[in-house]
Design a protein around this motif. Structure first.
Motif, PDB file in Angstrom:
ATOM      1  N   VAL A   1     -13.480   0.586 -20.605  1.00  0.00           N
ATOM      2  CA  VAL A   1     -12.418   1.241 -21.368  1.00  0.00           C
ATOM      3  C   VAL A   1     -12.566   0.898 -22.852  1.00  0.00           C
ATOM      4  O   VAL A   1     -12.480   1.773 -23.720  1.00  0.00           O
ATOM      5  N   LEU A   2     -12.791  -0.368 -23.138  1.00  0.00           N
ATOM      6  CA  LEU A   2     -12.952  -0.782 -24.536  1.00  0.00           C
ATOM      7  C   LEU A   2     -14.167  -0.120 -25.185  1.00  0.00           C
ATOM      8  O   LEU A   2     -14.136   0.233 -26.370  1.00  0.00           O
ATOM      9  N   ASP A   3     -15.232   0.063 -24.399  1.00  0.00           N
ATOM     10  CA  ASP A   3     -16.459   0.677 -24.916  1.00  0.00           C
ATOM     11  C   ASP A   3     -16.406   2.204 -24.905  1.00  0.00           C
ATOM     12  O   ASP A   3     -17.398   2.862 -25.225  1.00  0.00           O
ATOM     13  N   ARG A   4     -15.264   2.773 -24.501  1.00  0.00           N
ATOM     14  CA  ARG A   4     -15.053   4.225 -24.444  1.00  0.00           C
ATOM     15  C   ARG A   4     -15.986   4.923 -23.442  1.00  0.00           C
ATOM     16  O   ARG A   4     -16.253   6.112 -23.560  1.00  0.00           O
ATOM     17  N   LYS A   5     -16.439   4.166 -22.463  1.00  0.00           N
ATOM     18  CA  LYS A   5     -17.196   4.766 -21.373  1.00  0.00           C
ATOM     19  C   LYS A   5     -16.244   5.304 -20.303  1.00  0.00           C
ATOM     20  O   LYS A   5     -16.643   6.061 -19.420  1.00  0.00           O
ATOM     21  N   ALA A   6     -14.999   4.882 -20.374  1.00  0.00           N
ATOM     22  CA  ALA A   6     -13.937   5.365 -19.491  1.00  0.00           C
ATOM     23  C   ALA A   6     -12.642   5.388 -20.288  1.00  0.00           C
ATOM     24  O   ALA A   6     -12.470   4.608 -21.234  1.00  0.00           O
ATOM     25  N   ASP A   7     -11.755   6.284 -19.912  1.00  0.00           N
ATOM     26  CA  ASP A   7     -10.458   6.374 -20.596  1.00  0.00           C
ATOM     27  C   ASP A   7      -9.396   5.520 -19.917  1.00  0.00           C
ATOM     28  O   ASP A   7      -8.473   5.025 -20.566  1.00  0.00           O
ATOM     29  N   VAL A   8      -9.529   5.377 -18.593  1.00  0.00           N
ATOM     30  CA  VAL A   8      -8.531   4.668 -17.802  1.00  0.00           C
ATOM     31  C   VAL A   8      -9.243   3.793 -16.775  1.00  0.00           C
ATOM     32  O   VAL A   8     -10.228   4.220 -16.167  1.00  0.00           O
ATOM     33  N   PHE A   9      -8.760   2.572 -16.615  1.00  0.00           N
ATOM     34  CA  PHE A   9      -9.221   1.726 -15.513  1.00  0.00           C
ATOM     35  C   PHE A   9      -8.059   1.519 -14.565  1.00  0.00           C
ATOM     36  O   PHE A   9      -6.974   1.115 -14.969  1.00  0.00           O
ATOM     37  N   PHE A  10      -8.277   1.832 -13.299  1.00  0.00           N
ATOM     38  CA  PHE A  10      -7.261   1.610 -12.278  1.00  0.00           C
ATOM     39  C   PHE A  10      -7.622   0.378 -11.456  1.00  0.00           C
ATOM     40  O   PHE A  10      -8.786   0.188 -11.077  1.00  0.00           O
ATOM     41  N   GLY A  11      -6.620  -0.445 -11.184  1.00  0.00           N
ATOM     42  CA  GLY A  11      -6.868  -1.627 -10.368  1.00  0.00           C
ATOM     43  C   GLY A  11      -5.573  -2.278  -9.951  1.00  0.00           C
ATOM     44  O   GLY A  11      -4.479  -1.859 -10.333  1.00  0.00           O
ATOM     45  N   ASP A  12      -5.708  -3.321  -9.153  1.00  0.00           N
ATOM     46  CA  ASP A  12      -4.544  -4.051  -8.668  1.00  0.00           C
ATOM     47  C   ASP A  12      -3.928  -4.864  -9.795  1.00  0.00           C
ATOM     48  O   ASP A  12      -4.628  -5.511 -10.575  1.00  0.00           O
ATOM     49  N   ARG A  13      -2.608  -4.834  -9.861  1.00  0.00           N
ATOM     50  CA  ARG A  13      -1.892  -5.431 -10.982  1.00  0.00           C
ATOM     51  C   ARG A  13      -2.276  -6.892 -11.231  1.00  0.00           C
ATOM     52  O   ARG A  13      -2.574  -7.276 -12.363  1.00  0.00           O
ATOM     53  N   GLN A  14      -2.244  -7.726 -10.177  1.00  0.00           N
ATOM     54  CA  GLN A  14      -2.472  -9.143 -10.417  1.00  0.00           C
ATOM     55  C   GLN A  14      -3.908  -9.434 -10.826  1.00  0.00           C
ATOM     56  O   GLN A  14      -4.171 -10.337 -11.628  1.00  0.00           O
ATOM     57  N   LEU A  15      -4.857  -8.631 -10.328  1.00  0.00           N
ATOM     58  CA  LEU A  15      -6.247  -8.849 -10.713  1.00  0.00           C
ATOM     59  C   LEU A  15      -6.505  -8.368 -12.138  1.00  0.00           C
ATOM     60  O   LEU A  15      -7.317  -8.955 -12.864  1.00  0.00           O
ATOM     61  N   ILE A  16      -5.816  -7.306 -12.552  1.00  0.00           N
ATOM     62  CA  ILE A  16      -5.931  -6.853 -13.942  1.00  0.00           C
ATOM     63  C   ILE A  16      -5.436  -7.944 -14.888  1.00  0.00           C
ATOM     64  O   ILE A  16      -6.098  -8.298 -15.867  1.00  0.00           O
ATOM     65  N   LEU A  17      -4.272  -8.493 -14.586  1.00  0.00           N
ATOM     66  CA  LEU A  17      -3.710  -9.540 -15.437  1.00  0.00           C
ATOM     67  C   LEU A  17      -4.644 -10.737 -15.522  1.00  0.00           C
ATOM     68  O   LEU A  17      -4.783 -11.370 -16.573  1.00  0.00           O
ATOM     69  N   GLY A  18      -5.301 -11.049 -14.400  1.00  0.00           N
ATOM     70  CA  GLY A  18      -6.202 -12.185 -14.383  1.00  0.00           C
ATOM     71  C   GLY A  18      -7.516 -11.939 -15.100  1.00  0.00           C
ATOM     72  O   GLY A  18      -8.164 -12.880 -15.556  1.00  0.00           O
TER      73      GLY A  18
END
Length: 298
Positions: free
Chosen positions: A205-222
């Motif tokens: 997402v940061l590199d603009r290779k994707a617009d959105v990353f979907f994932g599990d909330r607690q793993l994203i936070l980690g």
């Protein structure tokens, strides 16, 4: 001599019979005076390695559980052995008996429950979307479900926007299955990029290779790098609702009951509200309701 050999064989046969796991864990804790807690060293804010010892929300929840177990088991000097594990081997570390309890809150999905058992929920998880801080307002509002006047249906402007968006997801996960199901239901031919792990997805997402990353909330936070936190936005919407507990060995009813009893005593206390607030902000009404509904009666 023959009788002696038979006796040795009998002892060997008895030794090979495994004790019930539920008895084994508590008996081992009582006999050794130690409990082995697993943590992932780089899964902030849930578990991580601090300056000299593990820290994080999951770590503090486990420490509170141990405090209750000391009372339950009559072991005031119960000692904690912290054992570092990885996301990849965390379940096998439980299955082989290397750890008694995993302190990283983990989704108690059916696929996970096929491998390990779980305590009462300690965190409300579910799929979330992560976008760049400079993402368009249209994308942000659509993902947040705020465009009530322009619903997402086949052929709608919102549907077109989502079809033109590139998504990143970790393959062979419940999140990928959910994303594919939702895309099919809405008739959206989504552009999906598969990534190796959560950090790779956030970097895409940061590199603009994707617009959105979907994932599990607690793993994203980690997985979010604190140094890049202001470059990303976690959309304030749970697309699915999953509960995360502390993982332990399957068929381990006595130990699970001891852990659940400890959690039931912890949740109503002010200490837990302070603990939660340290990592996620004040315990709001939605969070209070979650823990209240997941605390069984005495």
């Amino acid at each position: 001599m023959r009788n002696k050999s038979l006796t040795l064989l009998a002892f060997a046969a008895l030794a090979s019979v495994a004790l019930p796991a539920s008895a084994g864990t508590l008996d081992n804790i009582k006999s050794t005076g130690h409990i082995r807690l697993g943590y992932v060293p780089d899964a902030k804010p849930f578990t991580s390695m601090g300056a000299s010892s593990p820290e994080g929300y999951g770590v503090q929840v486990c420490e509170a559980v141990v405090g209750q177990l000391k009372i339950q088991l009559g072991l005031p000097s119960l000692t904690v052995d912290w054992i570092a594990v990885s996301i990849e081997n965390r379940f096998s570390q439980i299955q082989t008996g290397n750890i008694d309890l995993l302190c990283l809150p983990t989704s108690d999905s059916l696929s996970n429950r096929d491998q390990v058992s779980f305590s009462l929920p300690v965190f409300a998880g579910g799929n979330r979307a992560v976008i760049r801080a400079d993402a368009s307002a249209a994308l942000r509002h659509t993902l947040a479900g705020e465009r009530a006047d322009k619903p997402v249906w086949r052929g709608s402007p919102a549907s077109k926007l989502l079809s033109e968006t590139t998504y990143a997801v970790v393959p062979r996960t419940s999140t990928e299955a959910w994303l594919n199901e939702r895309g099919a239901a809405l008739g959206i031919k989504a552009k999906v990029t598969q990534v190796a792990d959560y950090r790779s997805g956030l970097q895409a997402v940061l590199d603009r290779k994707a617009d959105v990353f979907f994932g599990d909330r607690q793993l994203i936070l980690g997985a979010i790098d604190p140094a890049k936190r202001d470059q990303l936005v976690i959309v304030d919407r749970l697309f699915t609702h999953e509960q995360a507990g502390l993982a332990l060995l399957r068929n381990n009813d006595d130990f699970r009951l001891a852990v659940d009893t400890a959690l039931s005593n912890i949740y109503p206390s002010k200490n837990f509200a302070d603990l939660f607030a340290r990592w996620f902000g004040p315990l709001d009404e939605r969070a209070k309701t979650f823990f209240m509904w997941n605390t069984p009666g005495k």
